[in-house]
Design an enzyme around this catalytic site. Structure first.
Site, PDB file in Angstrom:
ATOM      1  N   LYS A  49      -0.817   4.406  -8.161  1.00 25.33           N
ATOM      2  CA  LYS A  49      -0.816   5.790  -8.637  1.00 25.33           C
ATOM      3  C   LYS A  49       0.354   6.040  -9.585  1.00 25.33           C
ATOM      4  O   LYS A  49       0.184   6.652 -10.649  1.00 25.33           O
ATOM      5  CB  LYS A  49      -0.744   6.728  -7.425  1.00 25.33           C
ATOM      6  CG  LYS A  49      -0.735   8.193  -7.797  1.00 25.33           C
ATOM      7  CD  LYS A  49      -0.650   9.046  -6.542  1.00 25.33           C
ATOM      8  CE  LYS A  49      -0.058  10.399  -6.849  1.00 25.33           C
ATOM      9  NZ  LYS A  49       0.280  11.143  -5.632  1.00 25.33           N
ATOM     10  N   ASN A 103       1.517  -6.262  -3.791  1.00 27.04           N
ATOM     11  CA  ASN A 103       2.010  -6.542  -2.431  1.00 27.04           C
ATOM     12  C   ASN A 103       3.345  -5.784  -2.255  1.00 27.04           C
ATOM     13  O   ASN A 103       3.470  -4.696  -2.792  1.00 27.04           O
ATOM     14  CB  ASN A 103       2.091  -8.049  -2.173  1.00 27.04           C
ATOM     15  CG  ASN A 103       1.025  -8.860  -2.922  1.00 27.04           C
ATOM     16  OD1 ASN A 103       1.328  -9.786  -3.648  1.00 27.04           O
ATOM     17  ND2 ASN A 103      -0.220  -8.471  -2.786  1.00 27.04           N
ATOM     18  N   GLY A 119      -0.163  14.200  -2.508  1.00 33.97           N
ATOM     19  CA  GLY A 119      -1.624  14.106  -2.388  1.00 33.97           C
ATOM     20  C   GLY A 119      -2.080  12.931  -3.241  1.00 33.97           C
ATOM     21  O   GLY A 119      -1.289  12.367  -3.988  1.00 33.97           O
ATOM     22  N   ASP A 156       0.808  -1.223   0.000  1.00 32.03           N
ATOM     23  CA  ASP A 156       0.000   0.000   0.000  1.00 32.03           C
ATOM     24  C   ASP A 156       0.839   1.270   0.000  1.00 32.03           C
ATOM     25  O   ASP A 156       0.468   2.290   0.598  1.00 32.03           O
ATOM     26  CB  ASP A 156      -0.975   0.002   1.195  1.00 32.03           C
ATOM     27  CG  ASP A 156      -1.810  -1.255   1.228  1.00 32.03           C
ATOM     28  OD1 ASP A 156      -2.199  -1.725   0.161  1.00 32.03           O
ATOM     29  OD2 ASP A 156      -2.054  -1.776   2.335  1.00 32.03           O
ATOM     30  N   HIS A 204      -5.000  -1.538  -5.533  1.00 33.02           N
ATOM     31  CA  HIS A 204      -4.228  -0.410  -6.055  1.00 33.02           C
ATOM     32  C   HIS A 204      -5.179   0.722  -6.419  1.00 33.02           C
ATOM     33  O   HIS A 204      -6.072   0.555  -7.246  1.00 33.02           O
ATOM     34  CB  HIS A 204      -3.420  -0.849  -7.294  1.00 33.02           C
ATOM     35  CG  HIS A 204      -2.390  -1.895  -6.982  1.00 33.02           C
ATOM     36  ND1 HIS A 204      -1.588  -2.462  -7.927  1.00 33.02           N
ATOM     37  CD2 HIS A 204      -2.019  -2.459  -5.802  1.00 33.02           C
ATOM     38  CE1 HIS A 204      -0.772  -3.346  -7.360  1.00 33.02           C
ATOM     39  NE2 HIS A 204      -1.032  -3.363  -6.071  1.00 33.02           N
TER      40      HIS A 204
HETATM   41  P1  GDP Z   1      -0.874   0.414  -3.581  1.00 39.53           P
HETATM   42  O1  GDP Z   1      -1.497  -0.844  -3.144  1.00 39.53           O
HETATM   43  O2  GDP Z   1       0.608   0.442  -3.379  1.00 39.53           O
HETATM   44  O3  GDP Z   1      -1.253   0.825  -4.973  1.00 39.53           O
HETATM   45  O4  GDP Z   1      -1.452   1.554  -2.618  1.00 39.53           O
HETATM   46  P2  GDP Z   1      -2.986   1.688  -2.091  1.00 39.53           P
HETATM   47  O5  GDP Z   1      -3.834   2.182  -3.191  1.00 39.53           O
HETATM   48  O6  GDP Z   1      -3.396   0.455  -1.386  1.00 39.53           O
HETATM   49  O7  GDP Z   1      -2.798   2.755  -0.942  1.00 39.53           O
HETATM   50  C1  GDP Z   1      -2.313   4.021  -1.181  1.00 39.53           C
HETATM   51  C2  GDP Z   1      -3.367   5.043  -0.726  1.00 39.53           C
HETATM   52  O8  GDP Z   1      -2.755   6.305  -0.617  1.00 39.53           O
HETATM   53  C3  GDP Z   1      -4.491   5.228  -1.735  1.00 39.53           C
HETATM   54  O9  GDP Z   1      -5.654   5.585  -1.022  1.00 39.53           O
HETATM   55  C4  GDP Z   1      -4.015   6.382  -2.578  1.00 39.53           C
HETATM   56  O10 GDP Z   1      -5.091   7.117  -3.167  1.00 39.53           O
HETATM   57  C5  GDP Z   1      -3.301   7.230  -1.553  1.00 39.53           C
HETATM   58  N1  GDP Z   1      -2.154   8.001  -2.064  1.00 39.53           N
HETATM   59  C6  GDP Z   1      -1.221   7.629  -2.963  1.00 39.53           C
HETATM   60  N2  GDP Z   1      -0.248   8.572  -3.052  1.00 39.53           N
HETATM   61  C7  GDP Z   1      -0.602   9.549  -2.182  1.00 39.53           C
HETATM   62  C8  GDP Z   1       0.024  10.771  -1.778  1.00 39.53           C
HETATM   63  O11 GDP Z   1       1.095  11.148  -2.242  1.00 39.53           O
HETATM   64  N3  GDP Z   1      -0.624  11.486  -0.801  1.00 39.53           N
HETATM   65  C9  GDP Z   1      -1.818  11.083  -0.244  1.00 39.53           C
HETATM   66  N4  GDP Z   1      -2.373  11.849   0.703  1.00 39.53           N
HETATM   67  N5  GDP Z   1      -2.401   9.939  -0.609  1.00 39.53           N
HETATM   68  C10 GDP Z   1      -1.813   9.180  -1.553  1.00 39.53           C
HETATM   69  P1  IMO Z   2      -0.958  -4.133  -2.306  1.00 37.49           P
HETATM   70  O1  IMO Z   2      -0.617  -4.623  -3.685  1.00 37.49           O
HETATM   71  C1  IMO Z   2      -1.014  -4.728   2.035  1.00 37.49           C
HETATM   72  C2  IMO Z   2      -0.971  -8.875   3.465  1.00 37.49           C
HETATM   73  C3  IMO Z   2      -2.261  -9.268   4.158  1.00 37.49           C
HETATM   74  C4  IMO Z   2      -1.712 -10.288   5.150  1.00 37.49           C
HETATM   75  C5  IMO Z   2      -0.617 -10.995   4.355  1.00 37.49           C
HETATM   76  C6  IMO Z   2      -1.042 -12.306   3.722  1.00 37.49           C
HETATM   77  O2  IMO Z   2      -2.247  -3.407  -2.248  1.00 37.49           O
HETATM   78  O3  IMO Z   2       0.184  -3.397  -1.704  1.00 37.49           O
HETATM   79  P2  IMO Z   2      -2.684 -12.920   1.702  1.00 37.49           P
HETATM   80  O4  IMO Z   2      -4.139 -12.634   1.524  1.00 37.49           O
HETATM   81  O5  IMO Z   2      -1.824 -12.344   0.620  1.00 37.49           O
HETATM   82  O6  IMO Z   2      -2.379 -14.367   1.944  1.00 37.49           O
HETATM   83  O7  IMO Z   2      -2.301 -12.151   3.080  1.00 37.49           O
HETATM   84  O8  IMO Z   2      -0.241 -10.081   3.316  1.00 37.49           O
HETATM   85  N1  IMO Z   2      -1.159  -8.308   2.112  1.00 37.49           N
HETATM   86  C7  IMO Z   2      -1.128  -6.994   1.834  1.00 37.49           C
HETATM   87  N2  IMO Z   2      -1.008  -5.924   2.648  1.00 37.49           N
HETATM   88  N3  IMO Z   2      -1.117  -4.540   0.704  1.00 37.49           N
HETATM   89  C8  IMO Z   2      -1.207  -5.603  -0.121  1.00 37.49           C
HETATM   90  O9  IMO Z   2      -1.207  -5.492  -1.470  1.00 37.49           O
HETATM   91  C9  IMO Z   2      -1.241  -6.907   0.432  1.00 37.49           C
HETATM   92  N4  IMO Z   2      -1.335  -8.142  -0.083  1.00 37.49           N
HETATM   93  C10 IMO Z   2      -1.262  -9.000   0.950  1.00 37.49           C
HETATM   94  O10 IMO Z   2      -2.859  -8.173   4.810  1.00 37.49           O
HETATM   95  O11 IMO Z   2      -1.105  -9.621   6.223  1.00 37.49           O
HETATM   96 MG    MG Z   3      -2.895  -1.549  -1.762  1.00 35.54          MG
END
Ligand code: GDP
Ligand code: IMO
Ligand code: MG
Length: 437
Positions: free
Chosen positions: A32, A233, A424, A27, A55
């Site tokens: 993005k 991940n 942001g 995450d 994502h």
């Molecule tokens: P990913 O799994 O790595 O693609 O990330 P996620 O989407 O799970 O989590 C990132 C969160 O942070 C999302 O809600 C994005 O909209 C938000 N986000 C990404 N970049 C920024 C940033 O630079 N600032 C803020 N405030 N939010 C961001």
């Molecule tokens: P993105 O791509 C955050 C974590 C789960 C759990 C562990 C194992 O959005 O960054 P699983 O269901 O894969 O067997 O769970 O891995 N996990 C993640 N945590 N972002 C992810 O993906 C994750 N994918 C798996 O929360 O702790």
């Molecule tokens: Mg994510």
């Protein structure tokens, strides 16, 4: 000493092959950056994981949460590959396709699914739940998307692959064998006939998407097409390199690009490590820089740290450069994208973890076992906060000096350029470092 003898673009903007990977526990904001870069790429390919990924891409005020679709899907000219290393849950894929189509983006003829990708079935979903229950207070906190059991059957050589749908009679036999195994092991029952019927429908719907993705991706490269490899991940969740057993079940880093897409290592150019300006983690497991209490809650609230896939609150803590150094060593980042810097806007002081000690002795890397990882003593550096709103910064030069100092210190400790900074959540909130543009 080996010297990299090819030139590459550190920002990814002009690379032929750009890999985007998570450098922490997920995450970080990978989606993005993929979306931003994808505008000028021909192909975006997911190489690992499944619907456990979430994502986020925000376009014109509309928020998309992609789990299986690569984040290039919002550009009409971009092709999107679901690689052989991915585990695919077809009902989730179709939900996502609907989400994209409802928003006005046609995408079906731009989705290519590897014939070698493994299928997630309701048997795997049930088994994920049963395995978690049987772990009791040692449960991993999985996303319950069937990830572990599907990679398990892949390794046991009893999995179902997308290409198997083309051989319907033997597909059904394999499905029953798989169901027999898990139903016996975990004492549950699934509605086999119903699921087989559903697969029968999906097989018609994905007929035109099923591809020999390994040939396609290599042919695309030969034709000069430009490719983004989208990691799901993150490396601390990697099956080999992560905080085992609190990990996912795939190769989440650059090694996964080769095994999950079939691209040879000498084709990889730019590798951008996505680094959140602090650290978060969903699910259980050790987290050395976790901050509980007021500051942790502040980061969690301002950063809106809730899981995209499960809606769970993410645990929050300071940026851990011992982790990022370790993941950089393995993934070979050519540069990094610091994301969510704006979330730290209001803090008086910011801490960065710069090293670990165990029983008073400085560690060179990451401990391999949980017992040690949960006992490390973290060494911190404290930096001054900037106490201003950076979401309004249009260019790098607009960043306050303290924010620049924070970025410089990270860059110095890691020995890597910071090429992109997120200020942001929207596409517009991404600053490019002018030294590398
Ligand atoms: P990913 O799994 O790595 O693609 O990330 P996620 O989407 O799970 O989590 C990132 C969160 O942070 C999302 O809600 C994005 O909209 C938000 N986000 C990404 N970049 C920024 C940033 O630079 N600032 C803020 N405030 N939010 C961001
Ligand atoms: P993105 O791509 C955050 C974590 C789960 C759990 C562990 C194992 O959005 O960054 P699983 O269901 O894969 O067997 O769970 O891995 N996990 C993640 N945590 N972002 C992810 O993906 C994750 N994918 C798996 O929360 O702790
Ligand atoms: Mg994510």
């Amino acid at each position: 000493m080996l010297k990299r003898c090819f030139s590459f673009c550190k920002t990814g903007k002009h690379s032929r092959v750009c890999t985007i990977v998570g450098s922490q526990w997920g995450d970080e904001g990978k989606g993005k950056l993929v979306d931003i870069l994808a505008e000028n790429f021909d192909v975006v390919a997911r190489y690992n994981g499944g619907a456990n990924a979430g994502h986020t891409v925000i376009v014109d005020g509309k928020k998309f949460g992609f789990h299986l679709l690569p984040c290039g899907v919002l550009y009409q000219k971009t092709q999107n590959i679901i690689g052989n290393g991915v585990v695919l849950h077809l009902p989730s894929l179709f939900e996502e396709i609907k989400q994209v189509e409802d928003a006005g983006y046609e995408c079906r003829n731009r989705i290519f699914i590897s014939d070698r990708a493994h299928l997630v079935t309701s048997v795997h979903l049930e088994a994920d739940g049963a395995q978690e229950t049987s772990r009791g207070d040692k449960s991993i906190g999985t996303t319950k998307k069937g990830i572990g059991p599907t990679y398990m059957t892949k390794m046991m050589r009893s999995g179902l692959r997308v290409g198997d749908l083309r051989h319907w009679e033997s597909f059904k036999e394999k499905y029953h064998r798989l169901a027999d195994f898990f139903e016996k092991a975990y004492e549950f029952k699934v509605d086999r006939e119903k699921e087989i019927d559903e697969f029968g429908t999906y097989k018609e719907q994905i007929q035109s998407m099923i591809t020999d993705s390994i040939w396609k991706v290599n042919q695309d490269l030969q034709e000069g097409k430009r490719l983004i490899c989208e990691g799901a991940n993150a490396l601390m969740l990697d099956i080999d390199f992560g905080s085992y057993p609190y990990v996912t079940s795939s190769s989440t880093g650059t090694a996964g690009v080769m095994s999950g897409l079939g691209i040879p290592p000498n084709k990889l150019e730019t590798v951008i490590g996505v680094v959140k300006a602090y650290t978060t983690r969903v699910g259980a497991g050790p987290f050395p820089t976790e901050v509980l209490g007021e500051v942790g809650d502040h980061i969690q609230n301002v950063g809106k740290e809730y899981g995209v896939t499960t809606g769970r609150k993410r645990r929050c803590g300071w940026l851990d450069l011992n982790v990022v150094k370790y993941t950089s060593m393995i993934n070979g980042y050519t540069s990094i994208n610091i994301t969510k810097l704006d979330v730290l806007d209001q803090l008086e002081e910011i801490q960065i973890a710069v090293g670990y000690k165990l029983h008073g002795k400085k560690l060179q890397s990451m401990p391999s076992n949980l017992e040690d990882l949960s006992q490390v003593e973290v060494e911190y550096e404290t930096l001054k906060g900037w106490k201003s709103d950076i979401t309004q910064c249009k260019q790098w030069k607009d960043l306050p000096p303290e924010a620049k100092a924070y970025l410089d210190r990270i860059s110095q400790i890691l020995g890597l350029p910071v090429t992109w900074v997120g200020t942001g959540p929207t596409r517009e909130n991404m600053l490019l470092n002018p030294n590398y543009s």
